[in-house]
Design a protein around this motif. Structure first.
Motif, short mmCIF file in Angstrom:
data_model
loop_
_atom_site.label_atom_id
_atom_site.label_comp_id
_atom_site.label_asym_id
_atom_site.label_seq_id
_atom_site.Cartn_x
_atom_site.Cartn_y
_atom_site.Cartn_z
N SER A 303 0.82 -1.21 0.00
CA SER A 303 0.00 0.00 0.00
C SER A 303 0.86 1.26 0.00
CB SER A 303 -0.94 0.00 1.20
OG SER A 303 -0.24 0.44 2.35
N LEU A 304 2.15 1.11 0.29
CA LEU A 304 3.03 2.28 0.29
C LEU A 304 3.89 2.33 -0.98
CD1 LEU A 304 4.12 2.12 4.00
CD2 LEU A 304 2.64 3.81 2.96
N GLY A 305 3.58 1.47 -1.94
CA GLY A 305 4.26 1.56 -3.21
C GLY A 305 5.55 0.76 -3.30
N LEU A 306 5.79 -0.13 -2.35
CA LEU A 306 6.97 -0.99 -2.46
C LEU A 306 6.57 -2.26 -3.20
CD1 LEU A 306 7.60 0.84 0.06
CD2 LEU A 306 9.10 -0.97 0.79
N SER B 78 -0.44 2.82 -5.69
CA SER B 78 0.01 3.71 -4.63
C SER B 78 1.08 4.68 -5.16
CB SER B 78 0.51 2.89 -3.46
OG SER B 78 1.85 3.13 -3.23
N LEU B 79 1.87 4.22 -6.12
CA LEU B 79 2.87 5.12 -6.70
C LEU B 79 2.22 6.25 -7.50
CD1 LEU B 79 5.69 2.67 -7.87
CD2 LEU B 79 5.64 4.14 -5.88
N VAL B 83 -3.09 6.54 -1.76
CA VAL B 83 -2.53 5.82 -0.62
C VAL B 83 -3.60 5.64 0.45
CG1 VAL B 83 -0.65 5.77 1.03
CG2 VAL B 83 -0.31 6.84 -1.15
N ALA B 104 8.21 4.34 3.87
CA ALA B 104 7.17 4.87 3.00
C ALA B 104 7.74 5.74 1.89
CB ALA B 104 6.17 5.66 3.82
N HIS B 106 10.36 5.13 0.17
CA HIS B 106 11.30 4.29 -0.57
C HIS B 106 11.58 4.86 -1.97
CE1 HIS B 106 13.47 0.54 -0.79
NE2 HIS B 106 13.02 0.35 -2.01
N ARG B 166 2.43 8.34 7.76
CA ARG B 166 3.16 7.47 6.85
C ARG B 166 2.58 7.57 5.43
NH1 ARG B 166 3.37 1.12 8.04
NH2 ARG B 166 1.29 1.31 7.20
N CYS B 167 1.27 7.74 5.33
CA CYS B 167 0.69 7.94 4.01
C CYS B 167 1.10 9.29 3.45
CB CYS B 167 -0.83 7.88 4.08
SG CYS B 167 -1.44 6.24 4.37
N THR B 170 4.36 10.04 1.48
CA THR B 170 4.46 9.60 0.09
C THR B 170 3.92 10.67 -0.86
OG1 THR B 170 2.28 8.58 0.00
CG2 THR B 170 4.06 7.21 0.83
#
Lengths: 418, 255
Positions: A303-306, B78-79, B83, B104, B106, B166-167, B170
């Motif tokens: 959900s965080l794009g990893l 999510s990218l 999110v 988050a 990354h 954390r959301c 991003t």
């Protein structure tokens, strides 16, 4: 206590049946036919001893457990100096250990140096598998396959193309990484037990392939006469091969076979230090954090794009490449390799090193690798009971310190608030 | 094309014989707080799971900024800037608060293998930026003092806030919150209320919200969609929903 008597009787019965079948009777060949022969009185005595032992332990399980709880749990944190002091002394300690490692071989026997070299190979393998199992949490039972790929890469390149050790080392790591990637890509969508079984199968496939592809690998006969590493082109043999020079001629000293052993040891130290440095850096890099995050919660990661597949694959590939380096060095040290060196038991030992050391803990893995290679050498008289001792140590460790010798303490990145 | 940020049309999700979501439509406009409400088991979280890519919908289309996303995997969605948080908090419990925020980010970090090994200037700069962004958001959710604590040791309300932070690191375009007020006390709920409004007003993002706390929903929503038994029941601004007899019936039962 009378409630414990039936389970105890049952356990004793099972023990009796099993020991009877395994050691109490055996088949003996008489001419063309087989006859069943009973064991001698002494063996029966031992069986009776074992049965009574199991019965008593089962019967007295509760009192024994209470006794065990009263024993202090092992806590070695108190033995270590406090963290602040350790932090300040760290560079000095590292310098001390490294210089010790470099000076040490000149003072001890050749056998000891040889054993140390072997230990260092296992340290490397343990550290490599630690990435996969400890950091990324993927159970890999076929790690030895990548070790074999590394070893055979050098052996074959050296045999067919005459490539030197230093040329082959990166290639071996690269090829093992490619294999890791190839295996990982289809199987990393599996988890836990399923992944373990597939990797176990992969390990066997590689070994059987090496065993049966006789035209290329020489099959069970293996490959011999693999060149030793050289020091900037200086060889460590008595007489130089064509167009090169030997170490003792260059420095104008007497030839000694000890030079070669010490040189191999120093190469191993170099490789291990490099491995430790790289893994230490990776732990602090985004990749290392992503591994841990993925181990904790895959859904949150997504959900965080990893991308979970890519991150797992990176762990698998990196772990495999370290096995490749270790394999390449192993081939150079032995001078001879055959599929026999890459059986499942090797994977099991490497995994045991990681688990005993404490998953994810580098210091722990190093200590466990040292213990696992040196203890069997010290207990050579008990050769036959090696596996028994091995099993016993595992059981004791799981009871005494389930988290491993030195459990993982990950370096945390701190936010400095001004 | 419409000016909607998120456009869900005729969403259907079927699990075997169970029709969990049946023809749901959602239009989330930029800078809006859009709530999805409905009785328990109405299929709200299933809608969320479809939008965020954890389920592939059986039928229907989902568009984010005009781009079809209903066949994409979760991490790619999510990218794009969509999110979500979870009904049950999903933090990396044994990592510290600051590390949760770094994971988050990354994709903002320099994840090049060799750059990290050699600590190149670009690697250091990205790392510093990520730390600054994390510190900024910790301040926003009032957790700066806890930055180096393990996330699992925070109180429940703090964990909820950390999940939102954390959301936010991003830098999303649409934040999806799945029952953010569940398990919070009234004071914490009021703070959450303020936080969500602030996110909309200051960060230029839209919020899609699932919530049972009607006080919170009615107070901050710009638009509400009601789902009952997987099917859309009503859609409109809060006053209209509050007066809708079908909604009252679904919530209170028939008299």
């Amino acid at each position: 206590m009378h409630r414990a008597i039936f389970p105890a009787l049952f356990a004793a019965g099972v023990t009796f049946l099993l020991t009877c079948l395994v050691v109490g009777i055996r088949l003996e060949q008489e001419g063309a036919s087989l006859t069943v022969v009973g064991a001698d009185a002494e063996t029966w005595g031992w069986i009776a001893f074992a049965v009574i032992g199991v019965f008593l332990v089962q019967l007295l399980q509760q009192p024994l457990q209470r006794l065990r709880q009263r024993l202090p749990t092992a806590d070695i944190t108190g033995l270590l100096p406090n963290e602040m002091l350790l932090h300040r002394l760290k560079p000095w300690l590292i310098a001390l250990v490294v210089s010790g490692l470099l000076v040490w071989p000149f003072m001890v026997s050749r056998g000891a140096v040889d054993l140390a070299t072997l230990t260092l190979i296992y340290v490397m393998l343990g550290l490599g598998l630690n990435i996969v199992v400890g950091f990324a949490g993927l159970l890999d039972l076929g790690y030895v396959a990548f070790y074999a790929v590394g070893a055979y890469t050098y052996a074959l390149l050296s045999e067919y193309y005459g490539l030197s050790f230093w040329m082959s080392l990166p290639l071996a790591g690269l090829l093992a990484a490619v294999f890791g990637c190839l295996l990982g890509f289809p199987v990393l969508r599996l988890r836990g037990d399923y992944l373990a079984i597939v990797t176990l199968g992969f390990g066997e496939i590689i070994r059987i392939l090496l065993n049966n592809w006789t035209s290329l690998t020489g099959g069970p006969n293996g490959i011999g006469g693999i060149d030793k590493p050289s020091l900037f082109g200086l060889e460590f043999s008595r007489r130089a091969s064509e167009g090169s020079q030997t170490f003792h001629e260059f420095f104008d000293i007497d030839y000694s076979s000890g030079h070669k052993v010490i040189f191999l040891y120093l190469v191993a130290v170099l490789l291990v230090l490099l491995t430790i440095y790289i893994i230490n850096r990776i732990q602090r890099m985004p990749l290392g954090r992503a591994w841990e995050a993925l181990r904790e919660d895959e859904i949150a990661c997504r959900s965080l794009g990893l991308n979970p597949t890519v991150i797992k694959l990176s762990a698998f590939t990196l772990g495999a490449s370290f096995a490749g380096f270790a394999g390449c060095f192993f081939a150079a040290r032995q001078g001879f390799i055959s599929p026999e060196s890459f059986t499942f038991i090797e994977s099991a030992i490497i995994l045991a090193i990681v688990v005993l050391g404490g998953m994810g803990s580098q210091m722990g893995v190093i200590c466990a690798a040292i213990a696992m290679t040196i203890l069997p050498e010290l207990a050579r008289e008990f050769q036959e009971y090696r596996m028994l001792m091995f099993g016993g140590v595992m059981v004791l460790m799981m009871l005494w310190r389930p988290q491993g010798l030195l459990p993982m303490k990950r370096p945390h990145l701190e936010l400095k608030t001004s | 094309m419409s000016d909607n940020l998120l456009d869900v049309s005729n969403l259907v999700m079927r699990f075997g014989g169970l029709l969990a979501v049946d023809g749901v439509n959602l239009q989330v406009k930029p800078r809006q707080i859009h709530s999805v409400i409905g009785p328990n088991g109405a299929g709200k979280t299933t809608v969320f799971n479809c939008i965020s890519g954890f389920y592939t919908p059986t039928d229907g289309t989902i568009r984010y900024r005009g781009k079809a996303i209903h066949r994409m995997s979760g991490h790619r969605i999510s990218l794009l800037g969509l999110v979500r948080t979870f009904q049950h908090v999903r933090l990396f419990a044994s990592m510290t608060v600051i590390e949760n925020l770094l994971v988050a980010q990354h994709r903002h970090l320099n994840t090049n293998y060799f750059a990290g090994l050699l600590k190149t200037p670009s690697y250091r700069r990205r790392q510093r930026e990520a730390m600054d962004r994390a510190a900024h958001w910790l301040q926003q959710v009032d957790l700066l003092d806890f930055a180096n604590r393990e996330a699992g040791n925070l109180s429940y309300g703090q964990q909820r806030r950390l999940e939102i932070a954390r959301c936010m690191v991003t830098e999303p375009g649409l934040l999806m919150l799945d029952e953010p007020a569940a398990g919070l006390n009234p004071r914490e709920t009021a703070e959450l209320d303020q936080l969500i409004m602030r996110l909309r007003d200051e960060q230029d993002i839209a919020v899609l919200l699932i919530e049972h706390d009607m006080g919170l929903v009615m107070g901050i929503s710009d638009h509400i969609t009601v789902i009952n038994q997987g099917a859309p029941l009503a859609d409109g601004p809060p006053d209209q929903i509050r007066a809708n007899p079908a909604v009252i019936k679904a919530y209170l039962g028939e008299s």
